[in-house]
Design a protein around this motif. Structure first.
Motif, mmCIF file in Angstrom:
data_model
loop_
_atom_site.group_PDB
_atom_site.id
_atom_site.type_symbol
_atom_site.label_atom_id
_atom_site.label_comp_id
_atom_site.label_asym_id
_atom_site.label_seq_id
_atom_site.Cartn_x
_atom_site.Cartn_y
_atom_site.Cartn_z
ATOM 1 N N THR A 61 0.825 -1.210 0.000
ATOM 2 C CA THR A 61 0.000 0.000 0.000
ATOM 3 C C THR A 61 0.856 1.255 0.000
ATOM 4 O O THR A 61 0.587 2.196 -0.751
ATOM 5 C CB THR A 61 -0.932 0.013 1.233
ATOM 6 N N VAL A 62 1.886 1.281 0.827
ATOM 7 C CA VAL A 62 2.763 2.454 0.878
ATOM 8 C C VAL A 62 3.438 2.656 -0.471
ATOM 9 O O VAL A 62 3.532 3.787 -0.969
ATOM 10 C CB VAL A 62 3.800 2.313 2.014
ATOM 11 N N THR A 63 3.891 1.573 -1.082
ATOM 12 C CA THR A 63 4.537 1.669 -2.389
ATOM 13 C C THR A 63 3.580 2.236 -3.431
ATOM 14 O O THR A 63 3.957 3.113 -4.218
ATOM 15 C CB THR A 63 5.043 0.276 -2.839
ATOM 16 N N LYS A 64 2.350 1.736 -3.445
ATOM 17 C CA LYS A 64 1.367 2.241 -4.415
ATOM 18 C C LYS A 64 0.957 3.673 -4.104
ATOM 19 O O LYS A 64 0.711 4.463 -5.021
ATOM 20 C CB LYS A 64 0.132 1.339 -4.436
ATOM 21 N N ALA A 65 0.872 4.009 -2.834
ATOM 22 C CA ALA A 65 0.459 5.360 -2.449
ATOM 23 C C ALA A 65 1.482 6.400 -2.902
ATOM 24 O O ALA A 65 1.118 7.541 -3.191
ATOM 25 C CB ALA A 65 0.256 5.445 -0.945
ATOM 26 N N MET A 66 2.746 6.010 -2.977
ATOM 27 C CA MET A 66 3.796 6.942 -3.397
ATOM 28 C C MET A 66 3.629 7.380 -4.848
ATOM 29 O O MET A 66 4.172 8.408 -5.239
ATOM 30 C CB MET A 66 5.175 6.319 -3.195
ATOM 31 N N THR A 67 2.875 6.628 -5.635
ATOM 32 C CA THR A 67 2.666 6.987 -7.041
ATOM 33 C C THR A 67 1.470 7.921 -7.211
ATOM 34 O O THR A 67 1.250 8.428 -8.298
ATOM 35 C CB THR A 67 2.438 5.728 -7.901
ATOM 36 N N LYS A 68 0.720 8.145 -6.160
ATOM 37 C CA LYS A 68 -0.477 8.982 -6.231
ATOM 38 C C LYS A 68 -0.147 10.409 -5.794
ATOM 39 O O LYS A 68 0.861 10.649 -5.151
ATOM 40 C CB LYS A 68 -1.577 8.390 -5.358
ATOM 41 N N ASP A 69 -1.034 11.340 -6.157
ATOM 42 C CA ASP A 69 -0.817 12.709 -5.688
ATOM 43 C C ASP A 69 -1.154 12.799 -4.199
ATOM 44 O O ASP A 69 -1.739 11.886 -3.626
ATOM 45 C CB ASP A 69 -1.605 13.727 -6.513
ATOM 46 N N GLU A 70 -0.784 13.913 -3.589
ATOM 47 C CA GLU A 70 -0.862 14.029 -2.131
ATOM 48 C C GLU A 70 -2.281 13.858 -1.598
ATOM 49 O O GLU A 70 -2.488 13.238 -0.557
ATOM 50 C CB GLU A 70 -0.301 15.380 -1.703
ATOM 51 N N LYS A 71 -3.261 14.372 -2.309
ATOM 52 C CA LYS A 71 -4.646 14.281 -1.856
ATOM 53 C C LYS A 71 -5.134 12.829 -1.875
ATOM 54 O O LYS A 71 -5.736 12.350 -0.920
ATOM 55 C CB LYS A 71 -5.536 15.142 -2.750
ATOM 56 N N ASP A 72 -4.859 12.135 -2.965
ATOM 57 C CA ASP A 72 -5.300 10.748 -3.102
ATOM 58 C C ASP A 72 -4.500 9.800 -2.215
ATOM 59 O O ASP A 72 -4.992 8.752 -1.824
ATOM 60 C CB ASP A 72 -5.200 10.298 -4.558
ATOM 61 N N MET A 73 -3.261 10.172 -1.918
ATOM 62 C CA MET A 73 -2.407 9.311 -1.110
ATOM 63 C C MET A 73 -3.007 9.072 0.277
ATOM 64 O O MET A 73 -3.066 7.937 0.742
ATOM 65 C CB MET A 73 -1.018 9.947 -0.960
ATOM 66 N N GLY A 74 -3.464 10.123 0.920
ATOM 67 C CA GLY A 74 -4.039 9.996 2.259
ATOM 68 C C GLY A 74 -5.285 9.142 2.265
ATOM 69 O O GLY A 74 -5.463 8.280 3.133
ATOM 70 N N ALA A 75 -6.150 9.361 1.276
ATOM 71 C CA ALA A 75 -7.386 8.581 1.191
ATOM 72 C C ALA A 75 -7.076 7.107 0.915
ATOM 73 O O ALA A 75 -7.715 6.217 1.482
ATOM 74 C CB ALA A 75 -8.285 9.150 0.101
ATOM 75 N N TYR A 76 -6.095 6.862 0.055
ATOM 76 C CA TYR A 76 -5.709 5.491 -0.287
ATOM 77 C C TYR A 76 -5.156 4.769 0.941
ATOM 78 O O TYR A 76 -5.513 3.612 1.206
ATOM 79 C CB TYR A 76 -4.669 5.528 -1.418
ATOM 80 N N MET A 77 -4.316 5.450 1.696
ATOM 81 C CA MET A 77 -3.745 4.841 2.896
ATOM 82 C C MET A 77 -4.825 4.587 3.944
ATOM 83 O O MET A 77 -4.822 3.548 4.608
ATOM 84 C CB MET A 77 -2.647 5.742 3.489
ATOM 85 N N LYS A 78 -5.750 5.516 4.090
ATOM 86 C CA LYS A 78 -6.818 5.361 5.078
ATOM 87 C C LYS A 78 -7.719 4.182 4.712
ATOM 88 O O LYS A 78 -8.108 3.389 5.581
ATOM 89 C CB LYS A 78 -7.633 6.651 5.158
#
Length: 138
Positions: A61-78
């Motif tokens: 999840t962390v690896t995939k979240a790093m490819t997203k923009d900052e706004k989507d990263m938080g939602a993806y991790m949550k």
């Protein structure tokens, strides 16, 4: 399917090895106090596997979240945290519900990855300071 980051694999191996060592110690404690039976082993195996899978999914999840923009990263991790938490609670609940698993042996191994991460961080901090890295002034 995308390749899994080698760092995620390496860290998962480290955590899995640490979980295995602590699981053996847990079995030994139950054996020493005279409370060991097959339910302890089954509960430990169930919970150890869940703990390792949870850590692996966190890494992915962390690896995939790093490819997203900052706004989507938080939602993806949550969202990932929610699903992983539900997985752990569901399997832990099943382990406690079915009496073929020892309750303590189901719960305790879930904390083994946290111990592994703490010790890894402690080792890395000591390595950095012993190699001439920055030291915190007291």
């Amino acid at each position: 399917m995308k390749r899994i980051d080698p760092t995620v694999i390496a860290e998962t191996r480290y955590v899995a090895a640490f979980v295995a060592i602590l699981s053996v110690l847990l079995q030994a404690v139950f054996l020493i106090i005279g409370k060991w039976d097959i339910t302890v082993l089954l509960g430990n195996i169930l919970s150890a596997l869940v703990a390792i899978v949870n850590f692996f999914l966190l890494g992915v999840t962390v690896t995939k979240a790093m490819t997203k923009d900052e706004k989507d990263m938080g939602a993806y991790m949550k969202l990932s945290k929610t699903y992983r938490f539900l997985m752990v609670i569901l399997i832990c609940g099943l382990g406690i519900y079915f009496k073929c698993f020892n309750d303590i042996a189901v719960i305790v191994p879930l904390f083994f990855p946290n111990v592994a991460i703490f010790i890894r961080g402690f080792k890395l901090k000591n390595q950095t300071t012993s190699e001439g890295g920055e030291q915190n002034a007291v």
